[in-house]
Write a protein that holds these residues in place. Structure first.
Motif, PDB file in Angstrom:
ATOM      1  N   PRO A  54       0.826  -1.216   0.000  1.00 47.88           N
ATOM      2  CA  PRO A  54       0.000   0.000   0.000  1.00 47.88           C
ATOM      3  C   PRO A  54       0.859   1.265   0.000  1.00 47.88           C
ATOM      4  CG  PRO A  54      -0.761  -1.554   1.663  1.00 47.88           C
ATOM      5  CD  PRO A  54       0.547  -2.082   1.134  1.00 47.88           C
ATOM      6  N   LEU A  55       0.362   2.282  -0.653  1.00 49.03           N
ATOM      7  CA  LEU A  55       1.012   3.589  -0.659  1.00 49.03           C
ATOM      8  C   LEU A  55       0.367   4.418   0.441  1.00 49.03           C
ATOM      9  CD1 LEU A  55       2.852   5.736  -2.022  1.00 49.03           C
ATOM     10  CD2 LEU A  55       0.899   6.274  -3.500  1.00 49.03           C
ATOM     11  N   GLU A 110      -4.178  11.013   6.880  1.00 51.75           N
ATOM     12  CA  GLU A 110      -3.364  10.087   6.093  1.00 51.75           C
ATOM     13  C   GLU A 110      -4.170   9.540   4.924  1.00 51.75           C
ATOM     14  OE1 GLU A 110      -0.330   6.696   7.321  1.00 51.75           O
ATOM     15  OE2 GLU A 110      -2.399   5.992   7.480  1.00 51.75           O
ATOM     16  N   LEU A 111      -3.501   9.409   3.800  1.00 48.14           N
ATOM     17  CA  LEU A 111      -4.068   8.822   2.595  1.00 48.14           C
ATOM     18  C   LEU A 111      -3.410   7.465   2.383  1.00 48.14           C
ATOM     19  CD1 LEU A 111      -5.506   9.069  -0.276  1.00 48.14           C
ATOM     20  CD2 LEU A 111      -3.273   9.848  -1.044  1.00 48.14           C
ATOM     21  N   THR A 112      -4.210   6.453   2.085  1.00 45.86           N
ATOM     22  CA  THR A 112      -3.679   5.127   1.787  1.00 45.86           C
ATOM     23  C   THR A 112      -4.312   4.625   0.494  1.00 45.86           C
ATOM     24  OG1 THR A 112      -3.471   4.640   4.148  1.00 45.86           O
ATOM     25  CG2 THR A 112      -3.365   2.770   2.645  1.00 45.86           C
ATOM     26  N   LEU A 113      -3.488   4.121  -0.409  1.00 52.11           N
ATOM     27  CA  LEU A 113      -3.955   3.471  -1.635  1.00 52.11           C
ATOM     28  C   LEU A 113      -3.554   2.008  -1.559  1.00 52.11           C
ATOM     29  CD1 LEU A 113      -2.793   5.992  -4.389  1.00 52.11           C
ATOM     30  CD2 LEU A 113      -5.029   5.827  -3.310  1.00 52.11           C
ATOM     31  N   SER A 114      -4.516   1.113  -1.770  1.00 58.85           N
ATOM     32  CA  SER A 114      -4.254  -0.325  -1.755  1.00 58.85           C
ATOM     33  C   SER A 114      -4.864  -0.938  -3.003  1.00 58.85           C
ATOM     34  CB  SER A 114      -4.899  -0.982  -0.531  1.00 58.85           C
ATOM     35  OG  SER A 114      -4.443  -0.405   0.664  1.00 58.85           O
ATOM     36  N   LEU A 115      -4.158  -1.888  -3.593  1.00 57.53           N
ATOM     37  CA  LEU A 115      -4.658  -2.598  -4.761  1.00 57.53           C
ATOM     38  C   LEU A 115      -5.148  -3.976  -4.347  1.00 57.53           C
ATOM     39  CD1 LEU A 115      -1.892  -1.762  -7.359  1.00 57.53           C
ATOM     40  CD2 LEU A 115      -4.157  -0.757  -7.177  1.00 57.53           C
ATOM     41  N   ARG A 116      -6.210  -4.408  -4.994  1.00 59.34           N
ATOM     42  CA  ARG A 116      -6.706  -5.782  -4.846  1.00 59.34           C
ATOM     43  C   ARG A 116      -7.143  -6.226  -6.229  1.00 59.34           C
ATOM     44  NH1 ARG A 116     -11.671  -8.757  -2.650  1.00 59.34           N
ATOM     45  NH2 ARG A 116     -10.668 -10.631  -1.875  1.00 59.34           N
ATOM     46  N   GLY A 117      -6.274  -6.969  -6.862  1.00 59.54           N
ATOM     47  CA  GLY A 117      -6.561  -7.348  -8.240  1.00 59.54           C
ATOM     48  C   GLY A 117      -6.583  -6.102  -9.110  1.00 59.54           C
ATOM     49  N   ASP A 118      -7.678  -5.908  -9.840  1.00 64.71           N
ATOM     50  CA  ASP A 118      -7.833  -4.744 -10.713  1.00 64.71           C
ATOM     51  C   ASP A 118      -8.658  -3.636 -10.064  1.00 64.71           C
ATOM     52  OD1 ASP A 118      -6.339  -5.902 -12.682  1.00 64.71           O
ATOM     53  OD2 ASP A 118      -8.050  -6.640 -13.823  1.00 64.71           O
ATOM     54  N   ILE A 144      -8.866  -0.579  -6.814  1.00 65.99           N
ATOM     55  CA  ILE A 144      -8.070   0.236  -5.890  1.00 65.99           C
ATOM     56  C   ILE A 144      -8.971   0.703  -4.756  1.00 65.99           C
ATOM     57  CG2 ILE A 144      -8.438   2.419  -7.120  1.00 65.99           C
ATOM     58  CD1 ILE A 144      -5.411   3.008  -6.375  1.00 65.99           C
ATOM     59  N   LEU A 145      -8.430   0.669  -3.565  1.00 63.28           N
ATOM     60  CA  LEU A 145      -9.104   1.183  -2.387  1.00 63.28           C
ATOM     61  C   LEU A 145      -8.378   2.455  -1.971  1.00 63.28           C
ATOM     62  CD1 LEU A 145     -11.202   0.810  -0.091  1.00 63.28           C
ATOM     63  CD2 LEU A 145      -9.403  -0.431   1.151  1.00 63.28           C
ATOM     64  N   ILE A 146      -9.102   3.564  -1.948  1.00 65.26           N
ATOM     65  CA  ILE A 146      -8.565   4.856  -1.516  1.00 65.26           C
ATOM     66  C   ILE A 146      -9.147   5.124  -0.139  1.00 65.26           C
ATOM     67  CG2 ILE A 146      -8.415   7.331  -2.001  1.00 65.26           C
ATOM     68  CD1 ILE A 146      -9.197   6.595  -4.946  1.00 65.26           C
ATOM     69  N   GLU A 147      -8.284   5.383   0.824  1.00 67.06           N
ATOM     70  CA  GLU A 147      -8.740   5.671   2.180  1.00 67.06           C
ATOM     71  C   GLU A 147      -8.107   6.974   2.650  1.00 67.06           C
ATOM     72  OE1 GLU A 147      -8.965   1.701   4.611  1.00 67.06           O
ATOM     73  OE2 GLU A 147      -7.158   1.730   3.359  1.00 67.06           O
ATOM     74  N   VAL A 148      -8.904   7.814   3.255  1.00 63.04           N
ATOM     75  CA  VAL A 148      -8.388   9.028   3.875  1.00 63.04           C
ATOM     76  C   VAL A 148      -8.868   9.017   5.321  1.00 63.04           C
ATOM     77  CG1 VAL A 148      -8.390  11.543   3.904  1.00 63.04           C
ATOM     78  CG2 VAL A 148      -8.308  10.326   1.718  1.00 63.04           C
ATOM     79  N   SER A 149      -7.903   8.961   6.231  1.00 66.97           N
ATOM     80  CA  SER A 149      -8.200   8.979   7.661  1.00 66.97           C
ATOM     81  C   SER A 149      -7.912  10.366   8.187  1.00 66.97           C
ATOM     82  CB  SER A 149      -7.339   7.949   8.395  1.00 66.97           C
ATOM     83  OG  SER A 149      -7.607   6.652   7.900  1.00 66.97           O
ATOM     84  N   ASP A 150      -8.821  10.840   9.041  1.00 66.20           N
ATOM     85  CA  ASP A 150      -8.622  12.169   9.619  1.00 66.20           C
ATOM     86  C   ASP A 150      -9.049  12.166  11.073  1.00 66.20           C
ATOM     87  OD1 ASP A 150     -11.451  12.910   9.884  1.00 66.20           O
ATOM     88  OD2 ASP A 150     -11.458  13.241   7.723  1.00 66.20           O
ATOM     89  N   SER A 151      -8.874  13.292  11.732  1.00 69.08           N
ATOM     90  CA  SER A 151      -9.116  13.410  13.164  1.00 69.08           C
ATOM     91  C   SER A 151     -10.523  13.890  13.506  1.00 69.08           C
ATOM     92  CB  SER A 151      -8.107  14.395  13.766  1.00 69.08           C
ATOM     93  OG  SER A 151      -8.278  15.667  13.150  1.00 69.08           O
TER      94      SER A 151
END
Length: 150
Positions: A17-18, A75-83, A85-92
């Protein structure tokens, strides 16, 4: 598939993950969008230009919302699962993200995310939340029918 399942799923080889910290500098968003596009192109070179543009747009809306409404850490997280993408932004900010109809200063980001992402949602955390969106990156796996109600 839940967010937890997506986070812990097996990623393509070499596709860790990025994770990127977001600070209050809106100028950094271009660099983050460019890094996200490079991440997708590196791990899924067959993803079309439209799919990469969709990732950039959804990521931008989610990151801007966090920067505009929450305090660090974000924080921003990019995760791949096959074809996909999951984009997640966590905040306070513990308040859930919601549509703001008629808001003159914006407020249309979640509607845009809903129109582009295959699915999206948010997960409350003890000290904030994570807003997430999942997108298909290949034309044959992209949504072709109306989404189910959320």
């Amino acid at each position: 598939m839940s967010v937890d399942e997506a986070q812990h799923s097996r990623l393509p080889a070499g596709a860790a993950p990025l994770r990127l910290a977001l600070d209050q500098d809106f100028a950094m968003l271009r660099r983050i969008r460019d890094r996200a596009a490079a991440f997708v192109r590196r791990h899924l070179p067959h993803a079309g230009a439209d799919a990469v543009a969709d990732v950039r747009l959804v990521l931008d809306e989610m990151a801007c919302n966090a920067l505009r409404h929450a305090r660090p850490p974000c924080e921003l997280t990019l995760s791949l699962r096959g074809d996909r993408i999951l984009i997640e932004v966590s905040d306070s900010l513990t308040d859930i993200a919601r549509y703001r109809e008629g808001y003159e200063g914006g407020g249309r980001g979640l509607a845009l995310i809903d129109a582009i992402a295959d699915r999206w949602g948010q997960t409350p955390l003890p000290r904030g939340k994570t807003v997430w969106a999942e997108l298909a990156l290949c034309s044959d796996s992209r949504r072709t029918e109306s989404p189910e109600p959320r």
